[in-house]
Each structure stands twice: as C-alpha cells, then as structure tokens.
Scaffold this motif. Sequence first.
Motif, short mmCIF file in Angstrom:
data_model
loop_
_atom_site.label_atom_id
_atom_site.label_comp_id
_atom_site.label_asym_id
_atom_site.label_seq_id
_atom_site.Cartn_x
_atom_site.Cartn_y
_atom_site.Cartn_z
N SER A 229 1.45 0.18 3.82
CA SER A 229 2.46 0.66 2.88
C SER A 229 2.09 2.04 2.35
O SER A 229 0.94 2.46 2.41
CB SER A 229 2.62 -0.32 1.71
OG SER A 229 1.42 -0.41 0.97
N LEU A 230 3.11 2.71 1.85
CA LEU A 230 2.97 4.03 1.23
C LEU A 230 3.48 3.94 -0.20
O LEU A 230 4.49 3.28 -0.46
CB LEU A 230 3.82 5.07 1.96
CG LEU A 230 3.45 5.40 3.39
CD1 LEU A 230 4.56 6.25 4.01
CD2 LEU A 230 2.13 6.12 3.44
N GLN A 231 2.78 4.61 -1.10
CA GLN A 231 3.28 4.74 -2.46
C GLN A 231 4.20 5.96 -2.48
O GLN A 231 3.75 7.07 -2.21
CB GLN A 231 2.13 4.92 -3.45
CG GLN A 231 2.56 4.99 -4.89
CD GLN A 231 3.14 3.68 -5.39
OE1 GLN A 231 2.62 2.62 -5.13
NE2 GLN A 231 4.25 3.77 -6.10
N VAL A 232 5.47 5.74 -2.73
CA VAL A 232 6.46 6.83 -2.77
C VAL A 232 7.04 6.90 -4.19
O VAL A 232 6.84 5.97 -4.97
CB VAL A 232 7.57 6.61 -1.71
CG1 VAL A 232 6.99 6.72 -0.31
CG2 VAL A 232 8.26 5.28 -1.88
N PRO A 233 7.75 7.98 -4.52
CA PRO A 233 8.26 8.13 -5.89
C PRO A 233 9.07 6.95 -6.42
O PRO A 233 9.03 6.66 -7.61
CB PRO A 233 9.12 9.39 -5.81
CG PRO A 233 8.50 10.18 -4.72
CD PRO A 233 8.04 9.16 -3.71
N HIS B 268 6.71 1.54 -0.19
CA HIS B 268 7.48 1.49 1.06
C HIS B 268 6.61 0.83 2.13
O HIS B 268 5.60 1.40 2.56
CB HIS B 268 7.88 2.90 1.50
CG HIS B 268 8.58 2.93 2.81
ND1 HIS B 268 9.89 2.51 2.96
CD2 HIS B 268 8.16 3.30 4.04
CE1 HIS B 268 10.23 2.65 4.23
NE2 HIS B 268 9.20 3.11 4.90
N TYR B 269 6.96 -0.40 2.53
CA TYR B 269 6.23 -1.11 3.58
C TYR B 269 6.75 -0.63 4.92
O TYR B 269 7.95 -0.56 5.13
CB TYR B 269 6.44 -2.62 3.45
CG TYR B 269 5.86 -3.17 2.16
CD1 TYR B 269 4.50 -3.46 2.09
CD2 TYR B 269 6.64 -3.36 1.04
CE1 TYR B 269 3.95 -3.94 0.91
CE2 TYR B 269 6.09 -3.83 -0.15
CZ TYR B 269 4.75 -4.12 -0.20
OH TYR B 269 4.20 -4.58 -1.36
N TYR B 270 5.84 -0.28 5.83
CA TYR B 270 6.31 0.27 7.10
C TYR B 270 5.64 -0.30 8.34
O TYR B 270 5.96 0.10 9.45
CB TYR B 270 6.20 1.80 7.11
CG TYR B 270 4.79 2.33 7.09
CD1 TYR B 270 4.15 2.66 8.28
CD2 TYR B 270 4.12 2.53 5.91
CE1 TYR B 270 2.87 3.17 8.28
CE2 TYR B 270 2.85 3.05 5.90
CZ TYR B 270 2.22 3.37 7.07
OH TYR B 270 0.96 3.86 7.06
N GLY B 271 4.74 -1.23 8.19
CA GLY B 271 4.12 -1.80 9.38
C GLY B 271 3.29 -3.02 9.05
O GLY B 271 2.88 -3.23 7.91
N SER B 272 3.08 -3.83 10.07
CA SER B 272 2.30 -5.05 9.90
C SER B 272 1.65 -5.44 11.22
O SER B 272 2.25 -5.29 12.28
CB SER B 272 3.21 -6.18 9.41
OG SER B 272 2.48 -7.36 9.22
N ILE C 231 -1.85 5.78 1.36
CA ILE C 231 -1.72 4.76 2.40
C ILE C 231 -2.54 3.54 1.98
O ILE C 231 -3.73 3.66 1.68
CB ILE C 231 -2.21 5.27 3.77
CG1 ILE C 231 -1.41 6.50 4.19
CG2 ILE C 231 -2.12 4.16 4.81
CD1 ILE C 231 -1.98 7.22 5.37
N GLN C 232 -1.91 2.39 1.99
CA GLN C 232 -2.59 1.16 1.60
C GLN C 232 -2.52 0.15 2.74
O GLN C 232 -1.48 -0.02 3.37
CB GLN C 232 -1.95 0.57 0.35
CG GLN C 232 -2.75 -0.57 -0.25
CD GLN C 232 -2.15 -1.02 -1.56
OE1 GLN C 232 -1.14 -1.70 -1.55
NE2 GLN C 232 -2.77 -0.63 -2.65
#
Length: 97
Positions: free
Chosen positions: A10-14, A18-22, A51-52
């Motif tokens: 996931s990404l920390q966005v404003p 936002h989860y984008y992959g697994s 990026i988390q």
Amino acid sequence: MRTSYSITLSLQVPVGIHYYGSFQLGENRKEAKNVFKKLKGKKDPISGCCIQMELSEKIGGISVSINVLNCCTDDLKENVAVITREIFRISQLEKDT
C-alpha cells in the motif's frame, strides 16, 4: 476454518491508504513469517517514503495484521524478487508432498 497468509502493498496518499498489490503466501504460518523476515525495510515510517508491506493472516474471511514494514522503492524492488523466489520455493515444496 481455513487460514491463509499474504503480503499486501500500500501507499499513503493524500486521501488515505491506496492498496495496490498482494502476494498470496499459502497456508503455512511459519513459512509466511520466514518470507517476511527476509524483506528489507523498517518498522517505523520512513521520512519521505510511503510504501508499506503488511503480512496478514486471514481466518474465515477476517484479516489480521501480523507485521508491517515500511520501505523505499529500491527495497521494494528487492523485496518483490525475494517474495517471488520464496513463493516459487514454497510451491515446489507443496508439489513434492
């Protein structure tokens, strides 16, 4: 009840997360934790980096966080290679049994 393990990106966005992959790691807790231990990153948030990678256990449809890493794009690139290699290794072990 079936238990499975995954690593979610996931990404920390404003506007939030936002989860984008697994990556699905299978049903073996020990193997999943061993894969996650091999990854680069820090437990604490990295300044300027968002990026988390989260290791989760899913039991009966409910997801529980086990561990979290924060990493930069260079670490992510290496982590994806490690995860892919380990998933391949695990799938070969399952094939042999």
